[in-house]
Design an enzyme around this catalytic site. Structure first.
Site, mmCIF file in Angstrom:
data_model
loop_
_atom_site.group_PDB
_atom_site.id
_atom_site.type_symbol
_atom_site.label_atom_id
_atom_site.label_comp_id
_atom_site.label_asym_id
_atom_site.label_seq_id
_atom_site.Cartn_x
_atom_site.Cartn_y
_atom_site.Cartn_z
ATOM 1 N N HIS A 125 32.005 42.744 47.756
ATOM 2 C CA HIS A 125 33.285 42.051 47.640
ATOM 3 C C HIS A 125 33.896 42.347 49.195
ATOM 4 O O HIS A 125 35.021 42.732 48.994
ATOM 5 C CB HIS A 125 34.100 42.562 46.421
ATOM 6 N N GLU A 170 31.545 35.683 46.067
ATOM 7 C CA GLU A 170 31.899 34.703 47.166
ATOM 8 C C GLU A 170 31.548 34.710 48.410
ATOM 9 O O GLU A 170 32.058 34.755 49.446
ATOM 10 C CB GLU A 170 33.580 34.456 47.240
ATOM 11 N N TYR A 299 39.531 28.586 40.514
ATOM 12 C CA TYR A 299 41.105 28.448 40.844
ATOM 13 C C TYR A 299 41.622 27.161 40.870
ATOM 14 O O TYR A 299 42.891 27.124 40.147
ATOM 15 C CB TYR A 299 41.353 29.348 42.128
ATOM 16 N N GLU A 356 36.248 35.004 37.677
ATOM 17 C CA GLU A 356 37.680 35.113 38.001
ATOM 18 C C GLU A 356 38.193 33.618 37.712
ATOM 19 O O GLU A 356 37.523 32.621 38.087
ATOM 20 C CB GLU A 356 37.701 35.398 39.648
HETATM 21 C C1 FCB Z 1 39.209 35.215 45.065
HETATM 22 C C2 FCB Z 1 38.773 36.659 45.523
HETATM 23 C C3 FCB Z 1 39.619 37.620 44.809
HETATM 24 C C4 FCB Z 1 40.989 37.389 44.847
HETATM 25 C C5 FCB Z 1 41.206 35.900 44.475
HETATM 26 C C6 FCB Z 1 42.584 35.357 44.547
HETATM 27 O O1 FCB Z 1 38.645 34.387 46.033
HETATM 28 O O2 FCB Z 1 37.352 36.910 45.065
HETATM 29 O O3 FCB Z 1 39.163 38.882 45.593
HETATM 30 O O4 FCB Z 1 41.593 37.378 46.407
HETATM 31 O O5 FCB Z 1 40.610 35.017 45.098
#
Ligand code: FCB
Length: 455
Positions: A125, A170, A299, A356
């Protein structure tokens, strides 16, 4: 349940979790033999991190991991997604193993299992050992072997107890913002370096998959975590539609296609020439090694038209009217539904976890000592309802992880953005479960929630 609401129930065994990453919560950056990472280096650049913050202490999770596992148990989490810091395990990237670093993850995993919480470990990460960067970093093919060795060392130690492994988190962020846009470590501005970095991230993933399986057992599940955006065109004009398609190619398809179709998308290869990556025989087959699961981080959506905002891509972003989080990210659950459907229809992964999803809002401790965050509750309801709808239409979503368990070090934004289900008062390190954390605990208990009709 009233007439205006309906109960959304999730399938039995649905995995409810929360996520963190090592660099964002652990602190203890100079303890027990940990080596320097590229984020330590980057954080020291003047102006790189908001407020001049560093992750040296962060949530002090390295020393408080038992307390944090107790909080996870209080929320009723079924699973916890965390990452392992490569520079804790191999301070120089390769070479000598730092047993003290491995011991920390050993303790964490044992505490999770004792609490009945399934560990989901991510190997990478973003906290590359600085020594590995100095040796050439992701643009240099030699890193593939270094990563596979790291995966081997970690899974030999933990593979008897950790059954869910993600190689990368990511890879897009590491490759493009890090190497082409220059606003994340290693802060380079070369599209050729970025495209080679992306290729080596994917190849390192593909070569690590059989190693993680070999060090595990019949229960071992191996996958990768991709960040995703739903992309809409700013208008129906051919220019805007082509720009949106290009942006989707840059952000989504550049990683999905090699992993699931064994080839880079042809339109993007043409577009990137002469910066196309250095692909050698056998690479694409290794990258497309079948996975046990796909992790999706989601997101927001982007509305994209033709323009000069990212000049190499000839695109611009538009912000339609609506609600935005503290990150400037649009709140738009239909994008999540669209994205999940698109992944399912286009790539057919057997199992998907949303690894996430979450939002930053300006949380504060109220006079009653609690943290009331109704906007985060509304956000989670909307996105979970969208996920539920996608599942009803056949998307094989088997689990969902909120970003994040705790407020933490949000990279370039330092501590200014709070994503947690649990509030962290940094001066005292006190943790307070937010209203959203209590709401999420009730969702887990009931394996569902009441959603306003039509959500
Ligand atoms: C993602 C990341 C995580 C965090 C979120 C808000 O891109 O994986 O570490 O920063 O965004």
């Amino acid at each position: 349940m009233t007439e205006e609401s309906e109960r959304l129930t999730f399938p039995e065994g649905f995995i409810w979790g929360a996520s963190t990453s090592a660099y964002q919560i652990e602190g203890a950056t100079h303890e027990d033999g940990r080596g320097e990472s590229v984020w330590d280096t980057f954080s020291r650049l003047p102006g790189a991190i908001a407020g001049g913050d560093t992750a040296d202490v962060a949530c002090d999770h390295y020393h408080r991991c038992r307390e944090d596992v107790a909080l996870m148990a209080e929320l009723g989490l079924k699973a916890y997604r965390f990452s392992i810091a490569w520079p804790r395990v191999l301070p120089q990237g390769t070479g000598a193993v730092n047993e003290a670093g491995l011991d920390f993850y050993d303790r964490l995993v044992d505490a999770l299992l004792a609490a009945g919480i399934e560990p989901f470990a991510t190997l990478y990460h973003w906290d590359l050992p600085q020594a590995q960067q100095d040796a050439g970093g992701w643009p240099d093919r030699a890193i593939v072997e270094a990563f596979v060795h790291y995966a081997d060392v970690v899974s030999r130690r933990l593979g008897d107890r950790v059954h869910y492994w993600a190689t990368h988190n990511e890879p897009w962020v590491v490759a493009f913002p890090g190497h082409a846009l220059g606003d994340r470590p290693p802060a380079l501005r070369s599209w050729q370096a970025a495209l080679n970095a992306a290729h080596h991230l994917l190849l390192a993933h593909g070569r690590a998959v059989p190693v993680l399986r070999a060090n595990g057992d019949a229960r071992t599940q191996v996958g990768i975590v991709l960040n995703t955006l739903w992309v809409d065109a700013a208008s129906d004009s051919p220019e805007d539609r082509a720009a949106a398609r290009r942006f989707d190619g840059y952000f989504n398809r550049w990683f999905f296609d090699p992993l699931f179709k064994g080839a880079y998308p042809a339109d993007m290869l043409d577009f990137y020439a002469p910066d196309a990556p250095d692909v050698q025989p056998g690479d694409m087959v290794a990258i497309a090694t079948p996975l046990d699961f796909l992790g999706i981080n989601y997101y927001n959506r982007n509305v994209i038209g033709a323009g000069q905002e990212v000049d190499r891509l000839q695109v611009r972003r538009e912000d339609p009217p609506g609600e935005y989080t503290e990150m400037g990210w649009e709140v738009y659950p239909p994008g999540f539904y669209n994205l999940l459907r698109w992944v399912h229809q286009e790539y057919r992964p057997g199992t998907i976890y949303v690894t996430e999803n979450g939002a930053a809002f300006p949380d504060a401790i109220a006079a009653d000592g609690q943290v009331h965050d109704p906007r985060r509750v509304a956000f989670l309801r909307g996105y979970l309802a969208a996920a539920h709808r996608a599942m009803q239409e056949g998307v094989p979503l088997r689990g969902y992880f909120v970003w994040s368990l705790l407020d933490n070090f949000e990279w370039r934004h330092g501590f200014s953005k709070r994503f947690g289900l649990i509030y962290v008062d940094y001066p005292t390190q006190r943790r307070i479960i937010k209203d959203s954390g209590r709401w999420y605990a009730s969702v887990i208990r009931q394996n569902g929630f009441d959603a306003p009709a039509g959500e």
